[in-house]
Design an enzyme around this catalytic site. Structure first.
Site, PDB file in Angstrom:
ATOM      1  CG  HIS A  27      -1.705  -1.263   1.373  1.00 44.65           C
ATOM      2  ND1 HIS A  27      -1.801  -1.949   2.553  1.00 44.65           N
ATOM      3  CD2 HIS A  27      -2.390  -1.995   0.469  1.00 44.65           C
ATOM      4  CE1 HIS A  27      -2.529  -3.028   2.383  1.00 44.65           C
ATOM      5  NE2 HIS A  27      -2.895  -3.089   1.117  1.00 44.65           N
ATOM      6  CG  ASP A 126      -4.633   2.831   1.210  1.00 48.66           C
ATOM      7  OD1 ASP A 126      -5.594   2.966   1.995  1.00 48.66           O
ATOM      8  OD2 ASP A 126      -3.579   2.261   1.536  1.00 48.66           O
ATOM      9  CD  GLU A 386       8.167  -3.617  -8.012  1.00 46.35           C
ATOM     10  OE1 GLU A 386       7.945  -2.785  -7.117  1.00 46.35           O
ATOM     11  OE2 GLU A 386       8.568  -4.774  -7.786  1.00 46.35           O
ATOM     12  CD  GLN A 403      -1.397 -12.091  -4.080  1.00 49.15           C
ATOM     13  OE1 GLN A 403      -1.132 -13.280  -3.946  1.00 49.15           O
ATOM     14  NE2 GLN A 403      -0.988 -11.170  -3.215  1.00 49.15           N
TER      15      GLN A 403
END
Length: 489
Positions: A27, A126, A386, A403
């Protein structure tokens, strides 16, 4: 912690924006990178408020390693007293939500003080910081949500209050995939962890946070059109508006952690080992800042890597039956004897071919290295971005949270990943055997399928860098928001 001794120049014409993030690397990293991006690329002054309760060593070290900037002011919130509130058996979202709820009690007065120093143009939070809407409702400070996961999860989250009203019983008992208007169907097995049982606090907290997204002045999302065209089209063309009022959505990604400083001896050893390996030959195996495997699964993974005969870096944590057990301790695990977690003789037999690392590795540096050919990843959104930004294909091994949704999207829609068969037909987590792991690793590292994935990853690498450059979609989207802030400041 206070990164600067002098407050901002109150006469500066630069807009002043405050940030607050829930704890955890997943986060705070994207919010802090967004803040740094605003400061360095768009001439914004930022005060970043840090919740210190629940922060890991990895989080603290990351903040300390940030390059100092006169327009980035980092301030710790006073630590909240959590005694009698948190319990060891709490799930992650409940744990996070309670920490945030208690930690932001002094936020109202802190924002008043900041406003007197230099008027705040906006506050960015967030998804787990939505209690801020209630705390700050009388301050007249526009609040933006930075949705740090995928646009796929964003659209599902915006639609969740509607699903909650319309669906009786458990979502996991539905006979057909969930159909968010304008989006690709979501397999029931892939639903995020927080909505698989509607009776528990985890679900109630996530529903509360999702229902408050519509209260934001706007929603930033860390993605871009080439990566997620379908869900972004759904929110930008207002297909969700008839179900829930949707604020403007601003795709501004991919914003990721900048190149890490390789400082510790362990990190230098890792990069030094990579320097000796052939180009695109190494599989990097790391399951995020919070992911852990069971003892049985870690054993099968080690055997699969050994049988594949591929070069690898394996990041190992102490096994646990809870997939997210390292979420609040990342970077501070003890360096136990790794051999005790792995098959007998594994480290010796794979010496030269593989490198075993304890708990933590400099992920961005590893992914950026020319020897890295693929990434066995939990598919957390930060790790996904990334990997894509370095042009590295993935073996998807989803662990928790959303996920599974990410893994399916990356393999079936984007074409940069192959899914490992960790999910059973009923949505349960299953143990993947060594033979299957060997097969998938060989396919990605040696086979034609791996070449296709690598080509697609490199295409998205170029696209991701282009969208952040002047003239690119994400750059121009953010620029328009910043210009509106400058008019208001």
């Amino acid at each position: 912690m206070d990164t600067h001794t002098n407050m901002y120049n109150e006469n500066s014409s630069k807009p002043h924006v405050a940030f607050i993030s829930s704890p955890g690397m997943g986060h705070i990293t994207p919010l802090l990178e967004f803040a740094f991006h605003l400061v360095t690329q768009h001439s914004i002054q930022v005060t970043f408020l840090v919740i210190t309760i629940g922060s890991s060593d990895a989080q603290n070290n990351y903040i300390k390693a940030l390059s100092p900037h006169p327009d980035l002011h980092i301030v710790d919130l006073p630590p909240a007293n959590m005694s009698g509130i948190l319990t060891d058996d709490m799930t992650a979202v409940t744990h996070l939500s309670l920490i945030v709820q208690e930690s932001i009690r002094p936020l109202h007065s802190m924002l008043l003080r900041l406003n007197r120093t230099k008027v705040l143009t906006a506050l960015v939070i967030d998804i787990f910081c939505t209690p801020v809407f209630e705390v700050c409702k009388d301050l007249s400070i526009p609040i933006y949500s930075y949705f740090t996961a995928s646009a796929t999860l964003l659209t599902f989250s915006l639609y969740l209050p509607t699903l909650d009203r319309e669906v009786e019983g458990e979502f996991m008992d539905l006979l057909e995939p969930v159909k968010v208007p304008g989006c690709n169907p979501i397999r029931i097995q892939d639903l995020l962890e927080q909505v698989r049982d509607r009776k528990i606090d985890e679900y109630k907290w996530y529903l509360l946070h999702a229902s408050r997204l519509s209260m934001a002045k706007g929603i930033f999302v860390n993605t871009w059109d080439d990566l997620e065209p379908v869900p972004l089209s759904a929110v930008t063309h207002k297909r969700l508006d008839e179900y829930i009022p949707t604020p403007p959505v601003y795709p501004i990604g991919p914003l990721t952690k900048q190149m890490e400083v390789v400082a510790s001896e362990d990190e230098k050893e890792t990069i030094g080992w990579l320097d000796k390996q052939p180009k695109d030959s190494v599989l990097f195996v790391a399951l995020g800042s919070g992911g852990t495997l069971t003892s049985e699964q870690l054993t099968e993974l080690a055997w699969g890597l050994e049988l594949s005969q591929q070069h690898f870096i394996l990041v190992v944590r102490k096994p646990s039956d809870c997939a997210s057990s390292a979420l609040f301790s990342s970077g501070c695990e003890s360096h136990d004897d790794l051999r005790s977690f792995l098959p007998d003789g594994f480290v010796e037999r794979t010496k030269g071919v593989g490198l075993v690392v304890s708990s933590w590795a400099p992920q961005v540096a590893v992914l950026n290295h020319p020897s890295t050919g693929a990434f066995l990843s939990h598919c957390g959104w930060n790790s996904t971005l990334e990997s894509v930004l370095q042009g590295v294909p993935m073996i998807a091994w989803p662990m928790y949270a959303e996920q599974r949704m990410n893994a399916t999207m990356l393999s079936d829609e984007v074409g940069v990943a192959v899914k490992m068969s960790v999910v059973g037909e009923a949505g349960e987590t299953v143990v993947v055997g060594r033979d299957e792991i060997e097969r998938v690793v060989r396919m990605v590292m040696e086979g034609e399928e791996g070449k296709k994935l690598r080509t697609r990853a490199k295409e998205l690498k170029e696209s991701g860098r282009a969208t952040l450059s002047p003239g690119g979609s994400s750059y121009e989207t953010l620029t328009r928001v910043v210009e509106s802030w400058k008019l208001e400041s």
